[in-house]
Write a protein that holds these residues in place. Sequence first.
Motif, PDB file in Angstrom:
ATOM      1  N   ASP A 104       0.788  -1.231   0.000  1.00 40.97           N
ATOM      2  CA  ASP A 104       0.000   0.000   0.000  1.00 40.97           C
ATOM      3  C   ASP A 104       0.819   1.279   0.000  1.00 40.97           C
ATOM      4  O   ASP A 104       0.279   2.370   0.180  1.00 40.97           O
ATOM      5  CB  ASP A 104      -0.973   0.017   1.182  1.00 40.97           C
ATOM      6  N   ARG A 105       2.137   1.195  -0.241  1.00 42.29           N
ATOM      7  CA  ARG A 105       2.963   2.410  -0.249  1.00 42.29           C
ATOM      8  C   ARG A 105       4.154   2.236  -1.176  1.00 42.29           C
ATOM      9  O   ARG A 105       4.702   1.133  -1.322  1.00 42.29           O
ATOM     10  CB  ARG A 105       3.433   2.728   1.166  1.00 42.29           C
ATOM     11  N   ALA A 106       4.559   3.358  -1.800  1.00 47.06           N
ATOM     12  CA  ALA A 106       5.749   3.383  -2.643  1.00 47.06           C
ATOM     13  C   ALA A 106       6.447   4.725  -2.478  1.00 47.06           C
ATOM     14  O   ALA A 106       5.801   5.744  -2.185  1.00 47.06           O
ATOM     15  CB  ALA A 106       5.379   3.162  -4.112  1.00 47.06           C
ATOM     16  N   ALA A 107       7.747   4.746  -2.637  1.00 46.44           N
ATOM     17  CA  ALA A 107       8.515   5.988  -2.654  1.00 46.44           C
ATOM     18  C   ALA A 107       8.513   6.540  -4.070  1.00 46.44           C
ATOM     19  O   ALA A 107       8.561   5.781  -5.043  1.00 46.44           O
ATOM     20  CB  ALA A 107       9.947   5.736  -2.191  1.00 46.44           C
ATOM     21  N   ILE A 108       8.437   7.864  -4.199  1.00 47.57           N
ATOM     22  CA  ILE A 108       8.464   8.484  -5.522  1.00 47.57           C
ATOM     23  C   ILE A 108       9.564   9.531  -5.587  1.00 47.57           C
ATOM     24  O   ILE A 108       9.968  10.108  -4.576  1.00 47.57           O
ATOM     25  CB  ILE A 108       7.118   9.137  -5.885  1.00 47.57           C
ATOM     26  N   SER A 109      10.029   9.770  -6.801  1.00 42.68           N
ATOM     27  CA  SER A 109      10.995  10.832  -7.036  1.00 42.68           C
ATOM     28  C   SER A 109      10.855  11.297  -8.476  1.00 42.68           C
ATOM     29  O   SER A 109      10.333  10.581  -9.328  1.00 42.68           O
ATOM     30  CB  SER A 109      12.431  10.357  -6.763  1.00 42.68           C
ATOM     31  N   MET A 110      11.324  12.508  -8.723  1.00 41.60           N
ATOM     32  CA  MET A 110      11.362  13.056 -10.073  1.00 41.60           C
ATOM     33  C   MET A 110      12.664  13.810 -10.238  1.00 41.60           C
ATOM     34  O   MET A 110      13.120  14.484  -9.299  1.00 41.60           O
ATOM     35  CB  MET A 110      10.168  13.986 -10.317  1.00 41.60           C
ATOM     36  N   ALA A 111      13.270  13.686 -11.406  1.00 39.18           N
ATOM     37  CA  ALA A 111      14.555  14.340 -11.656  1.00 39.18           C
ATOM     38  C   ALA A 111      14.600  14.925 -13.058  1.00 39.18           C
ATOM     39  O   ALA A 111      13.866  14.503 -13.961  1.00 39.18           O
ATOM     40  CB  ALA A 111      15.702  13.352 -11.465  1.00 39.18           C
ATOM     41  N   LYS A 112      15.490  15.911 -13.218  1.00 36.75           N
ATOM     42  CA  LYS A 112      15.751  16.490 -14.532  1.00 36.75           C
ATOM     43  C   LYS A 112      16.825  15.665 -15.245  1.00 36.75           C
ATOM     44  O   LYS A 112      17.446  14.780 -14.663  1.00 36.75           O
ATOM     45  CB  LYS A 112      16.232  17.937 -14.383  1.00 36.75           C
ATOM     46  N   ARG A 113      17.076  16.000 -16.495  1.00 36.40           N
ATOM     47  CA  ARG A 113      18.081  15.302 -17.298  1.00 36.40           C
ATOM     48  C   ARG A 113      19.462  15.353 -16.662  1.00 36.40           C
ATOM     49  O   ARG A 113      20.250  14.406 -16.775  1.00 36.40           O
ATOM     50  CB  ARG A 113      18.160  15.923 -18.700  1.00 36.40           C
ATOM     51  N   ASP A 114      19.771  16.474 -15.973  1.00 35.21           N
ATOM     52  CA  ASP A 114      21.099  16.614 -15.370  1.00 35.21           C
ATOM     53  C   ASP A 114      21.188  15.979 -13.990  1.00 35.21           C
ATOM     54  O   ASP A 114      22.204  16.102 -13.299  1.00 35.21           O
ATOM     55  CB  ASP A 114      21.518  18.083 -15.306  1.00 35.21           C
ATOM     56  N   GLY A 115      20.124  15.300 -13.560  1.00 37.58           N
ATOM     57  CA  GLY A 115      20.117  14.635 -12.261  1.00 37.58           C
ATOM     58  C   GLY A 115      19.542  15.461 -11.125  1.00 37.58           C
ATOM     59  O   GLY A 115      19.377  14.936 -10.008  1.00 37.58           O
ATOM     60  N   THR A 116      19.222  16.734 -11.359  1.00 41.16           N
ATOM     61  CA  THR A 116      18.649  17.572 -10.312  1.00 41.16           C
ATOM     62  C   THR A 116      17.328  16.987  -9.826  1.00 41.16           C
ATOM     63  O   THR A 116      16.439  16.694 -10.620  1.00 41.16           O
ATOM     64  CB  THR A 116      18.401  19.002 -10.825  1.00 41.16           C
ATOM     65  N   GLU A 117      17.213  16.820  -8.517  1.00 37.62           N
ATOM     66  CA  GLU A 117      15.988  16.265  -7.949  1.00 37.62           C
ATOM     67  C   GLU A 117      14.907  17.336  -7.895  1.00 37.62           C
ATOM     68  O   GLU A 117      15.105  18.404  -7.327  1.00 37.62           O
ATOM     69  CB  GLU A 117      16.254  15.717  -6.546  1.00 37.62           C
ATOM     70  N   VAL A 118      13.765  17.055  -8.481  1.00 34.19           N
ATOM     71  CA  VAL A 118      12.644  17.986  -8.528  1.00 34.19           C
ATOM     72  C   VAL A 118      11.741  17.802  -7.325  1.00 34.19           C
ATOM     73  O   VAL A 118      11.308  18.776  -6.691  1.00 34.19           O
ATOM     74  CB  VAL A 118      11.843  17.792  -9.827  1.00 34.19           C
ATOM     75  N   SER A 124       0.487   6.290  -1.854  1.00 37.16           N
ATOM     76  CA  SER A 124      -0.086   5.210  -1.051  1.00 37.16           C
ATOM     77  C   SER A 124      -1.532   5.006  -1.453  1.00 37.16           C
ATOM     78  O   SER A 124      -2.132   5.814  -2.161  1.00 37.16           O
ATOM     79  CB  SER A 124       0.034   5.514   0.445  1.00 37.16           C
ATOM     80  N   ILE A 125      -2.087   3.912  -0.962  1.00 39.14           N
ATOM     81  CA  ILE A 125      -3.478   3.576  -1.264  1.00 39.14           C
ATOM     82  C   ILE A 125      -4.215   3.343   0.046  1.00 39.14           C
ATOM     83  O   ILE A 125      -3.655   2.764   0.992  1.00 39.14           O
ATOM     84  CB  ILE A 125      -3.539   2.334  -2.191  1.00 39.14           C
ATOM     85  N   GLY A 126      -5.445   3.808   0.133  1.00 39.40           N
ATOM     86  CA  GLY A 126      -6.250   3.666   1.337  1.00 39.40           C
ATOM     87  C   GLY A 126      -7.327   2.621   1.160  1.00 39.40           C
ATOM     88  O   GLY A 126      -7.211   1.774   0.287  1.00 39.40           O
ATOM     89  N   PRO A 127      -8.343   2.680   2.002  1.00 40.41           N
ATOM     90  CA  PRO A 127      -8.672   3.827   2.861  1.00 40.41           C
ATOM     91  C   PRO A 127      -7.809   3.988   4.101  1.00 40.41           C
ATOM     92  O   PRO A 127      -7.763   5.068   4.685  1.00 40.41           O
ATOM     93  CB  PRO A 127     -10.132   3.566   3.258  1.00 40.41           C
ATOM     94  N   ASP A 128      -7.108   2.949   4.527  1.00 43.17           N
ATOM     95  CA  ASP A 128      -6.240   3.071   5.709  1.00 43.17           C
ATOM     96  C   ASP A 128      -4.808   3.294   5.245  1.00 43.17           C
ATOM     97  O   ASP A 128      -4.023   2.353   5.120  1.00 43.17           O
ATOM     98  CB  ASP A 128      -6.345   1.816   6.576  1.00 43.17           C
TER      99      ASP A 128
END
Length: 308
Positions: A104-118, A124-128
């Motif tokens: 019911d949970r995952a880590a997320i990330s987003m980055a640019k082409r140069d590796g910069t973290e956005v 996660s998913i509920g209802p709990d």
Amino acid sequence: MAVFDTPIEREGDTLTGPWRMPRQMLMSQAYDGHASIHDDSTAQGLGFKGGTIEGPTHFSQFDPLCHAIWGDEWFAHGCISAHYRSPVFEGEEVRASLERQSDDRAAISMAKRDGTEVLKGTVSIGPDHPPTALDERLAGLAPLEQPVLMADAAVGAKTSRIPVRMNLGQHMGDLYPFSLADKLERMTEPSELYREIIPFEMVSVLVNSIAREQPFPVRGPSVGLFADQEIRMLRGPLKVGQPYEVEREIVALSGSRKTESMWVVSRVFVTGDNSPAATMLLNTATLKPSYADYEADRSALYGDAADG
């Protein structure tokens, strides 16, 4: 028919979407009679290279990844919780990634082409729901000392319920000078489903479009930006054309060397209902240098006790 046609790379518990170039749609945004951080000249005056793309725009790149794991339950009971790390500007490419941590949970990330973290955070998913990234962040938050921009605000302050709705072709006002139909033409991950349900990134528009009707006090003119944001479906999805009411409450005040922050929970109710259908937690960080009277007000408020 598939909900999304987004190509997804899979490697073990990690799902990664394609490189996308999100579009800037807030160049004409105005509030309190002045331009915002999304305006090029305003942003450049504060040290940015141009107008920033609004943070929740990036949420749409995670929708296909979450739907690949949880299916339509994502729209009913999904939660995206993110700390924004770096702004994105028109013409830059970014990519979303998700690493599953449990059922019911995952880590997320987003980055640019140069590796910069956005951004980084959790879905996660509920209802709990399990604890989210911003649950954990708020738990360790130090209270704001010697507020200036937020000197007139108080934790616990709450608005009444304000009516709001989002029709497909409805212009959402000065804060959001476009419609859902306009957004669907430029969204990185469009879907025909979004003609019936409001996508996560547009829940932010639905809620914030009425933020100036009963505003919380922030000294200005000053300029703020989104620093943390969480959108949680409790009894979703929210529907296009459905009348809702939004109640907003300050739940925390915090700060950094350059900003003062107001954390607001917005609860979205179906009109006539007393149980929220969705909530949004938003930390708007207001830039101290954007307020011309900051030092004068600080001295007036705290005198010799003002910290350096």
